[in-house]
Design an enzyme around this catalytic site. Structure first.
Site, PDB file in Angstrom:
ATOM      1  N   HIS A  72      -5.289   0.637   6.395  1.00 11.51           N
ATOM      2  CA  HIS A  72      -4.662   0.419   5.083  1.00 11.51           C
ATOM      3  C   HIS A  72      -4.721  -1.079   4.728  1.00 11.51           C
ATOM      4  O   HIS A  72      -5.171  -1.449   3.635  1.00 11.51           O
ATOM      5  CB  HIS A  72      -3.214   0.927   5.154  1.00 11.51           C
ATOM      6  CG  HIS A  72      -2.366   0.599   3.967  1.00 11.51           C
ATOM      7  ND1 HIS A  72      -1.807   1.559   3.153  1.00 11.51           N
ATOM      8  CD2 HIS A  72      -1.949  -0.593   3.456  1.00 11.51           C
ATOM      9  CE1 HIS A  72      -1.102   0.971   2.202  1.00 11.51           C
ATOM     10  NE2 HIS A  72      -1.163  -0.336   2.355  1.00 11.51           N
ATOM     11  N   GLU A  73      -4.319  -1.934   5.684  1.00 10.08           N
ATOM     12  CA  GLU A  73      -4.320  -3.379   5.431  1.00 10.08           C
ATOM     13  C   GLU A  73      -5.746  -3.902   5.257  1.00 10.08           C
ATOM     14  O   GLU A  73      -5.994  -4.775   4.429  1.00 10.08           O
ATOM     15  CB  GLU A  73      -3.616  -4.127   6.569  1.00 10.08           C
ATOM     16  CG  GLU A  73      -2.134  -3.786   6.743  1.00 10.08           C
ATOM     17  CD  GLU A  73      -1.322  -3.980   5.476  1.00 10.08           C
ATOM     18  OE1 GLU A  73      -1.678  -4.832   4.656  1.00 10.08           O
ATOM     19  OE2 GLU A  73      -0.329  -3.244   5.296  1.00 10.08           O
ATOM     20  N   HIS A  76      -6.888  -3.489   1.758  1.00 11.63           N
ATOM     21  CA  HIS A  76      -6.469  -4.618   0.905  1.00 11.63           C
ATOM     22  C   HIS A  76      -7.417  -5.805   1.106  1.00 11.63           C
ATOM     23  O   HIS A  76      -7.852  -6.438   0.150  1.00 11.63           O
ATOM     24  CB  HIS A  76      -5.059  -5.084   1.283  1.00 11.63           C
ATOM     25  CG  HIS A  76      -3.966  -4.131   0.902  1.00 11.63           C
ATOM     26  ND1 HIS A  76      -3.815  -3.647  -0.381  1.00 11.63           N
ATOM     27  CD2 HIS A  76      -2.954  -3.582   1.626  1.00 11.63           C
ATOM     28  CE1 HIS A  76      -2.762  -2.846  -0.419  1.00 11.63           C
ATOM     29  NE2 HIS A  76      -2.217  -2.784   0.786  1.00 11.63           N
TER      30      HIS A  76
HETATM   31 ZN    ZN Z   1      -0.411  -1.942   1.328  1.00 14.89          ZN
END
Ligand code: ZN
Length: 375
Positions: A72-73, A76
């Site tokens: 998830h990170e 980003h």
């Molecule tokens: Zn996030």
């Protein structure tokens, strides 16, 4: 593994050039999740299995849960890179993960897509694990773990999409409002939503506590508190940026400067200047030329005898780029330079000419005056 600059976290990997850190608080949540899954979730869902099977499932599921947070990170970080922003590090800690960007995105569009990338990855992972759980050749144990991961990734995506800054949903909101309203107002609205949501979580936490769910209640309160602090801090940062916008060193410097001659002793300077005028530092001159800066710190480093025996020139910081700034430099850049040099003052020079002194206390005083006059 190596120890980072901070003693409370260790680097465990480097992915696409980004160092991945584990904060010590991550161990607490990791242990808690393994324990909850192995003694609660899996036994309740799949009864009558040996304990070792529950612990194995719990361990694998927890590890893959944190791999999911890492992905998830990284989502980003990858989209940030597409917008020309470097990610300094990714840290896993008690409340999940955080990707540390080198600076804020340039515009709302970049902010929007960077924020969207994380939840998109989590949703994709939820779909992936759901599909895995239903493949014909996947055994019942693996399917149980995959089902849990599908569920937890879905929860992760939905929870992060709550429009509360600094969570992803709050960043999406700020990104969307940034264009029409400007960054400052967009941040204020997203931070207000963040604070509201934080208090809602704290309220739910207190309610759970009263109803007897101690662990769940404390958990909500902690997360709420964390979001409240983060949303306040990010709003203050934006206000500081706004207050400093367009302000140069010249606007914030002191232009009548007391100097100290290089030949005298440090003891003399301490008596005649530091004690009398009470400033924290003085430019050092030889004839008409400025050759350095003598700070209170430099005096305090010396014993009383040493102060008598050492000349001002011997104790001062010599004139280097690190302690000098030009008058037309934007103030935030000069403040960053002070932080880098570890000093609270800079000599303001125009060519060889000393035109002023920039001090941290002067900057703060100026900001306070601006704030008072603006309200
Ligand atoms: Zn996030």
């Amino acid at each position: 593994m190596s120890v980072s600059g901070r003693a409370d976290q260790i680097q465990v990997a480097k992915v696409i050039g980004i160092p991945i850190y584990l904060h010590f608080s991550w161990l607490i949540i990791f242990g808690l999740i393994v324990w909850t899954l192995s003694t609660g979730y899996f036994p309740a869902k799949y009864p009558d299995l040996p304990a070792s099977s529950y612990w194995a499932k719990g361990l694998v599921a927890s590890l893959l849960f944190f791999v999911s947070i890492l992905l998830h990170e990284l989502g980003h970080a990858v989209v940030a890179r597409l917008h020309g922003l470097r990610t300094r590090s990714i840290t896993l800690f008690i409340f999940g993960g955080v990707a540390q960007l080198e600076k804020d995105p340039r515009d709302g569009r970049a902010e929007f897509w960077m924020a969207a990338a994380g939840p998109v990855v989590s949703l994709a992972l939820a779909g992936f694990f759901y599909a895995c759980a239903n493949l014909p050749f996947v055994g019942p144990s693996a399917a149980a773990v995959a089902k849990y991961l599908a569920l937890i990734n879905l929860i992760l995506a939905v929870f992060n999409l709550v429009p509360a800054f600094p969570m992803d949903g709050g960043r999406l909101l700020r990104g969307a409002l940034w264009g029409p309203l400007g960054k400052a107002r967009a941040t204020r609205i997203a931070s207000t939503a963040g604070t509201f949501f934080a208090f809602l979580l704290i309220f739910i936490g207190v309610f759970s506590l009263i109803r007897g769910d101690a662990l769940g209640g404390l958990w909500y309160i902690l997360i709420g508190w964390f979001i409240k602090d983060a949303s306040t801090a990010s709003y203050q940062q934006v206000r500081l940026d706004e207050a400093l916008r367009g302000v140069t060193v010249r606007d914030a410097m002191v232009d009548t400067v007391v100097t100290v001659p290089s030949a005298g002793s440090v003891a003399e300077a301490a008596r005649e200047l530091f004690l009398r005028t009470g400033y924290g530092g003085y430019p050092v001159t030889r004839g008409d030329a400025v050759i350095g800066l003598l700070c209170l710190k430099d005096v305090l480093r010396l014993s009383a005898e040493e102060r008598e025996a050492t000349s001002v020139q011997g104790a001062m910081r010599p004139l280097t780029d690190a302690i000098v700034t030009e008058p037309d430099v934007p103030l935030p850049l000069a403040i960053a330079r002070m932080a880098q040099a570890g000093t609270a003052r800079l000599l303001v020079m125009h060519g060889d000419q000393l035109v002023g002194l920039l001090t941290m206390s002067g900057v703060i005083r100026r900001l306070k005056v601006r704030e008072v006059l603006a309200t």
